[in-house]
Design an enzyme around this catalytic site. Sequence first.
Site, mmCIF file in Angstrom:
data_model
loop_
_atom_site.group_PDB
_atom_site.id
_atom_site.type_symbol
_atom_site.label_atom_id
_atom_site.label_comp_id
_atom_site.label_asym_id
_atom_site.label_seq_id
_atom_site.Cartn_x
_atom_site.Cartn_y
_atom_site.Cartn_z
ATOM 1 N N LYS A 1 88.202 69.737 100.908
ATOM 2 C CA LYS A 1 87.024 69.036 100.362
ATOM 3 C C LYS A 1 86.857 69.369 98.877
ATOM 4 O O LYS A 1 86.577 68.500 98.051
ATOM 5 C CB LYS A 1 85.761 69.429 101.139
ATOM 6 C CG LYS A 1 85.711 68.855 102.537
ATOM 7 C CD LYS A 1 85.466 67.355 102.483
ATOM 8 C CE LYS A 1 85.610 66.683 103.805
ATOM 9 N NZ LYS A 1 85.654 65.224 103.766
ATOM 10 N N SER B 1 81.023 68.198 101.549
ATOM 11 C CA SER B 1 80.365 69.038 102.551
ATOM 12 C C SER B 1 79.793 70.292 101.911
ATOM 13 O O SER B 1 80.349 70.815 100.934
ATOM 14 C CB SER B 1 81.415 69.434 103.587
ATOM 15 O OG SER B 1 80.926 70.448 104.445
ATOM 16 N N TYR C 1 89.998 73.631 105.593
ATOM 17 C CA TYR C 1 89.201 72.394 105.598
ATOM 18 C C TYR C 1 88.312 72.329 104.354
ATOM 19 O O TYR C 1 88.291 71.332 103.631
ATOM 20 C CB TYR C 1 88.358 72.304 106.882
ATOM 21 C CG TYR C 1 87.246 71.291 106.775
ATOM 22 C CD1 TYR C 1 87.533 69.928 106.717
ATOM 23 C CD2 TYR C 1 85.905 71.678 106.684
ATOM 24 C CE1 TYR C 1 86.506 68.988 106.578
ATOM 25 C CE2 TYR C 1 84.883 70.766 106.557
ATOM 26 C CZ TYR C 1 85.186 69.414 106.503
ATOM 27 O OH TYR C 1 84.175 68.497 106.359
#
Length: 337
Positions: free
Chosen positions: A152, A124, A148
């Site tokens: 990643k 992302s 989050y």
Amino acid sequence: MRVLVTGGAGYIGSHICLELLEAGHDVTVVDNLANGKREALRRVEALAQRPLELFTADLNHKDDLSAAFSGPRIDAVIHCAGLKAVAESVADPLRYYANNVAGTVTLCEVMRQHGVSRLVFSSSCTVYGDAATVPITEELPPAPVNPYGRTKRMIEQLLTDLQASDPAWDLTLLRYFNPAGAHASGSIGEDPAGVPDNLFAFIAQVAVGRRPELRVFGNDYPTPDGTGVRDYIHVVDLASAHVSALEPAGGPAPRVYNLGTGRGYSVLEVVEAFERASGRKIPYVITERRPGDIARAYADPSRAHAELGWRARRDLHEMCRDAWRWQSQNPDGYPDS
Ligand code: NAD
Ligand code: WQD
């Protein structure tokens, strides 16, 4: 090829499954259905007029995951499974590290056991955090700003270490900017549980009458109209990049690619485009900024074009038109299945 898609019953995964089937590949899906829908895969099969195989399994359950690799030979894995809600990751980081990071470790172990070495990972733009410059190139140092985003980035790092340990691995990291829209049929699309976090899903629910108004999070950013600017990319363009990424490409692995259009739109520009595409008014109010938001982010997608021969083809109007087609045909999302 037979491609195993983790998270294939989710928003992006279902569109990837369809692109793979239409490109002539066979598809095996592993999804625990925590946020994915069986019905999405039924509709993918109907659109492609070809079956796929679904294993309802959690990545962290090694035996169940192994079962998915024990049938017809898997040639490559596209790894979309993950939890993705930023606020939830702040409130419950352990769940995010266990699901996203530990789940990827288990997946790679099972791949190694079964002699599968090619993997394409759903990363992302969130790994860049608040990038100092735009457009964002792959060379900018990653600096994620929430749990989050850190999951990643950790997965990118563990895959980079794995690649360095054994050149037989063939790993690709795809950094998505802001996926939006739906398949042009309106048959599959984004079906968030609860209140949508993302702009497009929220606007679509306002347009269809499920929510009274959009809250625009701040109009005092240093952008032309003061609202946040993002690089929205049509989900079908995003899905097609995965088909391109399965083919051996230039550059040493792990290869890293930004997937965006290279063009940013403000919140108010998206509202206006959605109103035009849907013929519906989108009432909105300006509220305070959302904590953690940044002013602007858009990609330099030129590496993906140079090395994968891929570029986004669909514009903001098509994203709005297709998101509206999906939402108006499925006002409450997928039926329970
Ligand atoms: P989604 O929630 O619709 O899809 C994720 C799927 O993974 C769901 O079907 C869920 O049931 C499944 N899943 C989650 N944990 C699992 C586990 N432990 N075992 C098996 N299945 C599991 O989300 P999406 O928007 O389609 O996102 C797909 C991927 O792309 C995610 O990894 C996400 O982090 C990444 N991504 C999404 C966006 C975005 O804005 N949607 C942007 C950048 C990156
Ligand atoms: C876009 C713009 C908001 C909702 C998130 C994740 C990121 C990545 C992509 C997964 C911003 C504004 C939004 C609303 C608003 N996902 N907005 N009202 O924040 O760029 O990124 O999705 O990897 O990790 O953080 O996307 O769609 O939430 O917001 O005004 O109700 O819309 O402030 O400017 P974002 P988004």
